[in-house]
Design a protein around this motif. Sequence first.
Motif, mmCIF file in Angstrom:
data_model
loop_
_atom_site.group_PDB
_atom_site.id
_atom_site.type_symbol
_atom_site.label_atom_id
_atom_site.label_comp_id
_atom_site.label_asym_id
_atom_site.label_seq_id
_atom_site.Cartn_x
_atom_site.Cartn_y
_atom_site.Cartn_z
ATOM 1 N N ASP A 168 0.811 -1.219 0.000
ATOM 2 C CA ASP A 168 0.000 0.000 0.000
ATOM 3 C C ASP A 168 0.847 1.273 0.000
ATOM 4 O O ASP A 168 0.343 2.361 0.275
ATOM 5 C CB ASP A 168 -0.938 0.016 1.203
ATOM 6 C CG ASP A 168 -0.188 0.010 2.532
ATOM 7 O OD1 ASP A 168 1.007 -0.345 2.541
ATOM 8 O OD2 ASP A 168 -0.805 0.365 3.551
ATOM 9 N N THR A 169 2.132 1.145 -0.342
ATOM 10 C CA THR A 169 3.022 2.306 -0.315
ATOM 11 C C THR A 169 2.588 3.387 -1.304
ATOM 12 O O THR A 169 2.580 4.579 -0.971
ATOM 13 C CB THR A 169 4.472 1.883 -0.605
ATOM 14 O OG1 THR A 169 4.935 1.015 0.442
ATOM 15 C CG2 THR A 169 5.389 3.099 -0.659
ATOM 16 N N ILE A 170 2.227 2.996 -2.525
ATOM 17 C CA ILE A 170 1.807 3.966 -3.532
ATOM 18 C C ILE A 170 0.568 4.723 -3.052
ATOM 19 O O ILE A 170 0.471 5.951 -3.197
ATOM 20 C CB ILE A 170 1.518 3.279 -4.878
ATOM 21 C CG1 ILE A 170 2.782 2.596 -5.410
ATOM 22 C CG2 ILE A 170 0.992 4.300 -5.885
ATOM 23 C CD1 ILE A 170 3.927 3.547 -5.658
ATOM 24 N N ILE A 224 1.619 7.262 -0.420
ATOM 25 C CA ILE A 224 2.268 8.427 -1.020
ATOM 26 C C ILE A 224 1.230 9.337 -1.670
ATOM 27 O O ILE A 224 1.292 10.575 -1.548
ATOM 28 C CB ILE A 224 3.325 7.992 -2.048
ATOM 29 C CG1 ILE A 224 4.469 7.246 -1.347
ATOM 30 C CG2 ILE A 224 3.874 9.200 -2.813
ATOM 31 C CD1 ILE A 224 5.484 6.653 -2.299
ATOM 32 N N GLN A 225 0.265 8.753 -2.356
ATOM 33 C CA GLN A 225 -0.794 9.541 -2.987
ATOM 34 C C GLN A 225 -1.602 10.307 -1.951
ATOM 35 O O GLN A 225 -1.915 11.493 -2.138
ATOM 36 C CB GLN A 225 -1.706 8.628 -3.805
ATOM 37 C CG GLN A 225 -1.065 8.071 -5.066
ATOM 38 C CD GLN A 225 -1.965 7.092 -5.794
ATOM 39 O OE1 GLN A 225 -2.897 6.528 -5.208
ATOM 40 N NE2 GLN A 225 -1.690 6.868 -7.073
ATOM 41 N N ASN A 226 -1.931 9.649 -0.844
ATOM 42 C CA ASN A 226 -2.703 10.311 0.215
ATOM 43 C C ASN A 226 -1.903 11.440 0.855
ATOM 44 O O ASN A 226 -2.445 12.525 1.130
ATOM 45 C CB ASN A 226 -3.127 9.295 1.270
ATOM 46 C CG ASN A 226 -4.201 8.348 0.782
ATOM 47 O OD1 ASN A 226 -4.964 8.678 -0.125
ATOM 48 N ND2 ASN A 226 -4.267 7.159 1.361
ATOM 49 N N LEU A 227 -0.629 11.207 1.087
ATOM 50 C CA LEU A 227 0.220 12.242 1.673
ATOM 51 C C LEU A 227 0.362 13.429 0.726
ATOM 52 O O LEU A 227 0.367 14.582 1.152
ATOM 53 C CB LEU A 227 1.599 11.661 1.992
ATOM 54 C CG LEU A 227 1.685 10.715 3.194
ATOM 55 C CD1 LEU A 227 3.038 10.007 3.210
ATOM 56 C CD2 LEU A 227 1.474 11.473 4.503
ATOM 57 N N SER A 228 0.458 13.157 -0.567
ATOM 58 C CA SER A 228 0.667 14.211 -1.560
ATOM 59 C C SER A 228 -0.577 15.049 -1.800
ATOM 60 O O SER A 228 -0.475 16.230 -2.145
ATOM 61 C CB SER A 228 1.133 13.599 -2.886
ATOM 62 O OG SER A 228 2.322 12.855 -2.718
ATOM 63 N N THR A 229 -1.749 14.439 -1.633
ATOM 64 C CA THR A 229 -3.006 15.127 -1.941
ATOM 65 C C THR A 229 -3.707 15.688 -0.714
ATOM 66 O O THR A 229 -4.783 16.279 -0.824
ATOM 67 C CB THR A 229 -3.964 14.175 -2.678
ATOM 68 O OG1 THR A 229 -4.204 13.008 -1.868
ATOM 69 C CG2 THR A 229 -3.377 13.738 -4.013
ATOM 70 N N GLY A 230 -3.104 15.518 0.467
ATOM 71 C CA GLY A 230 -3.710 16.052 1.682
ATOM 72 C C GLY A 230 -4.810 15.185 2.260
ATOM 73 O O GLY A 230 -5.546 15.625 3.158
ATOM 74 N N ARG A 245 8.407 -0.546 7.410
ATOM 75 C CA ARG A 245 8.094 0.003 6.083
ATOM 76 C C ARG A 245 9.317 0.665 5.456
ATOM 77 O O ARG A 245 9.903 1.569 6.042
ATOM 78 C CB ARG A 245 6.978 1.051 6.188
ATOM 79 C CG ARG A 245 5.573 0.505 6.333
ATOM 80 C CD ARG A 245 4.596 1.664 6.406
ATOM 81 N NE ARG A 245 3.219 1.228 6.430
ATOM 82 C CZ ARG A 245 2.458 1.052 5.357
ATOM 83 N NH1 ARG A 245 2.966 1.295 4.166
ATOM 84 N NH2 ARG A 245 1.223 0.648 5.460
ATOM 85 N N ARG A 246 9.678 0.241 4.262
ATOM 86 C CA ARG A 246 10.833 0.827 3.569
ATOM 87 C C ARG A 246 10.624 2.315 3.319
ATOM 88 O O ARG A 246 11.536 3.122 3.531
ATOM 89 C CB ARG A 246 11.083 0.107 2.252
ATOM 90 C CG ARG A 246 12.149 0.779 1.380
ATOM 91 C CD ARG A 246 12.500 -0.072 0.188
ATOM 92 N NE ARG A 246 13.123 -1.322 0.616
ATOM 93 C CZ ARG A 246 13.471 -2.287 -0.239
ATOM 94 N NH1 ARG A 246 13.238 -2.142 -1.536
ATOM 95 N NH2 ARG A 246 14.034 -3.390 0.207
ATOM 96 N N PHE A 247 9.441 2.700 2.869
ATOM 97 C CA PHE A 247 9.189 4.099 2.537
ATOM 98 C C PHE A 247 9.381 4.998 3.748
ATOM 99 O O PHE A 247 10.071 6.021 3.673
ATOM 100 C CB PHE A 247 7.767 4.252 1.983
ATOM 101 C CG PHE A 247 7.359 5.677 1.765
ATOM 102 C CD1 PHE A 247 7.975 6.449 0.788
ATOM 103 C CD2 PHE A 247 6.372 6.266 2.546
ATOM 104 C CE1 PHE A 247 7.603 7.775 0.591
ATOM 105 C CE2 PHE A 247 5.994 7.587 2.353
ATOM 106 C CZ PHE A 247 6.612 8.338 1.372
ATOM 107 N N ILE A 248 8.802 4.632 4.881
ATOM 108 C CA ILE A 248 8.931 5.445 6.096
ATOM 109 C C ILE A 248 10.372 5.457 6.574
ATOM 110 O O ILE A 248 10.906 6.501 6.976
ATOM 111 C CB ILE A 248 8.010 4.909 7.211
ATOM 112 C CG1 ILE A 248 6.558 4.841 6.746
ATOM 113 C CG2 ILE A 248 8.134 5.773 8.458
ATOM 114 C CD1 ILE A 248 5.970 6.154 6.335
ATOM 115 N N ASN A 249 11.020 4.322 6.523
ATOM 116 C CA ASN A 249 12.401 4.199 6.988
ATOM 117 C C ASN A 249 13.336 5.077 6.166
ATOM 118 O O ASN A 249 14.090 5.900 6.712
ATOM 119 C CB ASN A 249 12.813 2.724 6.910
ATOM 120 C CG ASN A 249 14.191 2.467 7.488
ATOM 121 O OD1 ASN A 249 15.202 2.778 6.871
ATOM 122 N ND2 ASN A 249 14.233 1.889 8.667
ATOM 123 N N VAL A 250 13.303 4.911 4.856
ATOM 124 C CA VAL A 250 14.217 5.650 3.977
ATOM 125 C C VAL A 250 13.867 7.135 3.963
ATOM 126 O O VAL A 250 14.764 7.991 3.955
ATOM 127 C CB VAL A 250 14.186 5.061 2.555
ATOM 128 C CG1 VAL A 250 15.038 5.893 1.601
ATOM 129 C CG2 VAL A 250 14.687 3.621 2.573
#
Length: 215
Positions: free
Chosen positions: A28-30, A33-39, A152-157
């Motif tokens: 669910d990473t994509i 990211i979409q939710n974070l980018s769109t508020g 989570r790789r995304f949060i970690n990196v």
Amino acid sequence: MISKIFMSLLWVGFLIYGFLLAPPGQPDTIELIQNLSTGNWDNINPLIISVFNSIGLVTVLYANLLFIDGREQKIVAWPFAITGLALGTFAILPYFILREPNPKFSGEKNLFIKLSDSRFLHLLLTITLLVFVFWGAISGSWVDFVSEWQSRRFINVMSLDLLCLCLIFPLIIRDDMLRRNIDSNTLFWVISLIPLLGTLVYLCFRPSLPQSETN
């Protein structure tokens, strides 16, 4: 040369960690990211929102510095500045590796340079960044963030990317100071030893660039 070797090793190490050693990616990473980018921040830990938006704001600060620094470089700065908005350290470090020290600024200040040199813009970016930092720190769940960071790789990196960006500002700040006729080792070390906050204060109160270099 030593600094270039260090930055090269740091960049390679960051690549190896990000793609091979970091926690695994999640399906669910994509969507995240979409939710974070769109508020669309419902049910997202404010700490994660804070880190995500802080990276965006910090990379804008880097873009401003690179647009000015690139005026006197043999390499073109704007591709690194633009890709840095999306890739952070992965794009910023290669520019630092390829650039040469040059504490000069010459020629007319075009629109991009004037915007990058704007004190008002940096005050606005600083206030917005600090609001996100304090809001995330106060409202977010640290226990949940640590758990997400470990799994989570995304949060970690993303978190390590923000940390690295905050720590390497001095690699470009020194020349920016000299372009403005600020030759103070004490001030440079104060900025360097107070990660991010020292840089923010400097960017908000530094004098404007001279219109042309005086020899």
